[in-house]
Write an enzyme that holds these catalytic residues in place. Structure first.
Site, mmCIF file in Angstrom:
data_model
loop_
_atom_site.group_PDB
_atom_site.id
_atom_site.type_symbol
_atom_site.label_atom_id
_atom_site.label_comp_id
_atom_site.label_asym_id
_atom_site.label_seq_id
_atom_site.Cartn_x
_atom_site.Cartn_y
_atom_site.Cartn_z
ATOM 1 N N TYR A 46 -55.299 83.976 87.728
ATOM 2 C CA TYR A 46 -56.268 83.679 88.713
ATOM 3 C C TYR A 46 -56.250 85.175 89.603
ATOM 4 C CZ TYR A 46 -59.167 79.990 89.343
ATOM 5 O OH TYR A 46 -60.381 79.215 89.218
ATOM 6 N N GLU A 48 -58.729 85.620 92.467
ATOM 7 C CA GLU A 48 -59.607 85.608 93.774
ATOM 8 C C GLU A 48 -59.417 86.885 94.746
ATOM 9 O OE1 GLU A 48 -60.077 81.779 95.766
ATOM 10 O OE2 GLU A 48 -60.911 80.876 93.985
ATOM 11 N N ASP A 192 -83.488 95.202 87.317
ATOM 12 C CA ASP A 192 -82.429 94.544 86.422
ATOM 13 C C ASP A 192 -82.807 95.005 84.826
ATOM 14 O OD1 ASP A 192 -81.581 92.475 84.791
ATOM 15 O OD2 ASP A 192 -82.709 90.754 85.777
ATOM 16 N N THR A 218 -76.610 92.747 82.684
ATOM 17 C CA THR A 218 -75.689 91.880 81.933
ATOM 18 C C THR A 218 -75.020 93.014 81.031
ATOM 19 O OG1 THR A 218 -77.315 91.670 80.253
ATOM 20 C CG2 THR A 218 -77.129 89.767 81.627
ATOM 21 N N LYS A 221 -75.852 92.712 76.343
ATOM 22 C CA LYS A 221 -76.861 93.079 75.467
ATOM 23 C C LYS A 221 -76.709 94.461 74.905
ATOM 24 C CE LYS A 221 -79.455 89.606 78.116
ATOM 25 N NZ LYS A 221 -80.051 89.079 79.033
ATOM 26 N N ARG A 227 -69.689 88.761 77.339
ATOM 27 C CA ARG A 227 -70.480 88.388 78.242
ATOM 28 C C ARG A 227 -70.420 88.156 79.718
ATOM 29 N NH1 ARG A 227 -73.683 85.660 74.627
ATOM 30 N NH2 ARG A 227 -75.316 85.192 76.312
HETATM 31 C C1 LIG Z 1 -80.272 88.099 79.987
HETATM 32 C C2 LIG Z 1 -81.033 88.427 81.282
HETATM 33 C C3 LIG Z 1 -80.473 87.568 82.677
HETATM 34 C C4 LIG Z 1 -79.639 86.497 82.515
HETATM 35 O O1 LIG Z 1 -78.547 86.773 82.065
HETATM 36 P P1 LIG Z 1 -77.317 85.591 81.599
HETATM 37 O O2 LIG Z 1 -76.255 86.341 81.424
HETATM 38 O O3 LIG Z 1 -78.122 84.821 80.434
HETATM 39 O O4 LIG Z 1 -77.282 84.812 82.914
HETATM 40 C C5 LIG Z 1 -80.999 88.388 83.709
HETATM 41 N N1 LIG Z 1 -81.923 89.179 84.003
HETATM 42 C C6 LIG Z 1 -82.334 89.635 82.610
HETATM 43 C C7 LIG Z 1 -83.652 90.623 82.805
HETATM 44 C C8 LIG Z 1 -81.946 89.367 81.463
HETATM 45 O O5 LIG Z 1 -82.409 89.997 80.324
#
Ligand SMILES: *Cc1c(COP(=O)(O)O)cnc(C)c1O
Length: 440
Positions: A46, A48, A192, A218, A221, A227
Site C-alpha cells: 500500500y 497512499e 486526451d 491511458t 493502448k 492498464r
Molecule cells: C480508452 C479511453 C478512455 C478511457 O480509458 P479506460 O481506461 O477505459 O477508463 C478515455 N479517453 C479516451 C480518449 C479513450 O480512448
C-alpha cells in the site's frame, strides 16, 4: 498440485489471442518485461500519497519506482509534471474535471457520436455529463471536427474546460486551432490522447504539448504499457496557474482514489523506457503504414470508410451502403472468421449504439505482432469476404423483432461454412506470429 481453473482459462485466452487477428484499436500486446512487472511483489504494498509523502511505512523502494516512472514520462513528453497514479483513463478524466471545475460549471467535448469518449461529457449516462453543464461539439460534412461549430459553441457557452480527444475519430487532431478558440474564451484545454500516445511519441501524430494545459492518456493502448493512465501538466499550464500540478495531484489522491497500483506504476516506467528505443519509433511508423495499407485495401474491395480513410491507427467501416444497422452482424461474423473488432456508431448514426452501422478497426495489435503491408492486404481480403457473406442479413426495422433476429443470425453464423473456412486461413497465418515482437 492441481492448477486452479483460472490458469486453464488464461491458457485458453492466450491461445485464442495467438490464433486470431486482433483489430481493436484500443488494445495491444505488452512486452514480456511489462508483463513480468505486473505480476511482481509490488502488488502487495500500500502506498497512499505521493513519493516521500506516504501515509504508510515501508515505501522506500516504491518511492524510487514512482519517481522513476514520473521522470521517464516527463522526459519522453518534455513536460514539467506527470501524475502516473490514475487507475485508468476514465478516473483520470474525472480527476482533471474535479481539479478545474465546480459542480454546474460548463465544459465542452467531442460527442460520442463524432468519435469522442463518454467521459468527455456525454450528457445522459456519465458523471461528467450529470455534474457539469456539458456542451458537445461534432463533425462537419467531411467527418472532420467542425471547428466553426467549436468556435460558435465556445463563444456562446464560454466553457471553463475544453477537451479534445478521440476514440473513434480516424484523423489527426488540430490542437493549435482548438487552442486558439479556447484562448478567446479563457478555457483550460485538456488533450486526451489515449488512443494516439504511441503515435505522438514516435512523431506520427502532432504533439499537443506546446498547445494545451493538460494531457491525459491511458497507458495500455498505442503506448503499449499496463492498464493505467497518466495526467501531464505542460509548462503552458503551469505558467497559467503555478498550482495546477498540485491541484491535479490532489484530485487524483485523496479526492478520487486511494492507494496507487504500484505494479502498474512500475509497468508504466518500463513501457516509457521501451518507448524511448529506436524500435518503438519503427513500431509507430509501421502502425501508420499498416493502417494506410489496410484502409486502401478495404476501399479497393468496395468497402466504404468514414471520411474516406485514416490519418492515424484506426478506421471505421461505414456499412450503410449495404443496409443500416449492419455493424453487429459484420463484427460477429468477423469474430467467427477469426478476426475480432468492435461494432461502432458512424457519424450521424442512423440506428443506435447497440445496433450501429459501422465497424471500427485498428492496426496496433497486428503491428506489435510483426505483421506488415502484405498481411494487411490479406486481412482486407478476408474482411471483404466476411461482409459479402452476411450483407443480406438486414436488421429488422421493427424494434421488437431485433432480438430474435440477432439470436437466429448468430446461430446461423456459427455454422456458416464459408466463415469457418476463412477462420482456418486466418489461424494458419496468425499462428506464425508471436503476440509481441520488437520487429525487424
Ligand atoms: C480508452 C479511453 C478512455 C478511457 O480509458 P479506460 O481506461 O477505459 O477508463 C478515455 N479517453 C479516451 C480518449 C479513450 O480512448
Amino acid at each position: 498440485m492441481n492448477k486452479d481453473q483460472v490458469f486453464k482459462l488464461i491458457e485458453k485466452e492466450e491461445a485464442r489471442q495467438k490464433k486470431m487477428i486482433g483489430l481493436i484499436p484500443s488494445e495491444n500486446h505488452i512486452s514480456p518485461e511489462v508483463s513480468s512487472v505486473l505480476s511482481s511483489s509490488l502488488s502487495s504494498k500500500y502506498a497512499e500519497g505521493y513519493p516521500r509523502r506516504r501515509y504508510y511505512e515501508g515505501n522506500q523502494i516504491i518511492d524510487e519506482i514512482e519517481l522513476l516512472a514520473q521522470e521517464r514520462i516527463k522526459k519522453l513528453f518534455n513536460v514539467p509534471h506527470a501524475n502516473v497514479q490514475p487507475y485508468s483513463g476514465s478516473p483520470a478524466n474525472s480527476a482533471v474535471q474535479f481539479a478545474l471545475l465546480e459542480t454546474g460549471d460548463t465544459m465542452m467535448g467531442l460527442a460520442l457520436s463524432g468519435g469522442g469518449h463518454l467521459t468527455h461529457g456525454h450528457p445522459k449516462v456519465t458523471f461528467s455529463g450529470k455534474y457539469f453543464n456539458s456542451v458537445q461539439y461534432g463533425l462537419d460534412k467531411n467527418d472532420r471536427i467542425d471547428f466553426d461549430q467549436v468556435h460558435e459553441l465556445a463563444s456562446k457557452h464560454r466553457p471553463k474546460l475544453m477537451i479534445i480527444g478521440n476514440t473513434a475519430y480516424p484523423f489527426v487532431m488540430d490542437f493549435e486551432r482548438f487552442r486558439k478558440i479556447a484562448d478567446e474564451v479563457g478555457a483550460w484545454v485538456l488533450a486526451d490522447i489515449s488512443h494516439v500516445t504511441g503515435l505522438v511519441v514516435t512523431g506520427e501524430h502532432p504533439s499537443p504539448v506546446p498547445h494545451v494545459d493538460l494531457i491525459m492518456s491511458t497507458t495500455h493502448k498505442t503506448f503499449r504499457g499496463p492498464r493505467g493512465a497518466m495526467i501531464l501538466v505542460t509548462q503552458r499550464g503551469l505558467d497559467r496557474d503555478p498550482k495546477l500540478a498540485e491541484k491535479i495531484d490532489q484530485a487524483v489522491f485523496p479526492a478520487l482514489q486511494g492507494g496507487p497500483h504500484n505494479a502498474t506504476t512500475a509497468g508504466i516506467a518500463v513501457a516509457a523506457a521501451e518507448a524511448m528505443k529506436p524500435e518503438f519509433k519503427k513500431y509507430g511508423q509501421q502502425i501508420r503504414k499498416n493502417a494506410d495499407t489496410l484502409a486502401k485495401a478495404l476501399q479497393d474491395r468496395g468497402l466504404k470508410l468514414v471520411g474516406n480513410g485514416t490519418e492515424t491507427h484506426l478506421m471505421l467501416i461505414d456499412l450503410t451502403n449495404y443496409s443500416k444497422g449492419m455493424g453487429l452482424q459484420v463484427a460477429f461474423a468477423m469474430d467467427v472468421a477469426g478476426m475480432y473488432a468492435n461494432r461502432n456508431t458512424i457519424p450521424h448514426e442512423p440506428v443506435s449504439p447497440f445496433y450501429p452501422s459501422g465497424v471500427r478497426l485498428g492496426t496496433p495489435m497486428v503491428t506489435t505482432r510483426g505483421m506488415k503491408e502484405a498481411e494487411m492486404k490479406q486481412i482486407a481480403d478476408w474482411i471483404a469476404r466476411v461482409v459479402e457473406e452476411v450483407k443480406d442479413e438486414v436488421l429488422p426495422s421493427d424494434k421488437t423483432e431485433r432480438r430474435t433476429f440477432i439470436k437466429t443470425f448468430r446461430a446461423k453464423a456459427l455454422q456458416n461454412k464459408n466463415l469457418l473456412a476463412i477462420r482456418r486461413e486466418v489461424e494458419t497465418m496468425a499462428s506464425k506470429y508471436p503476440l509481441f515482437t520488437w520487429g525487424k
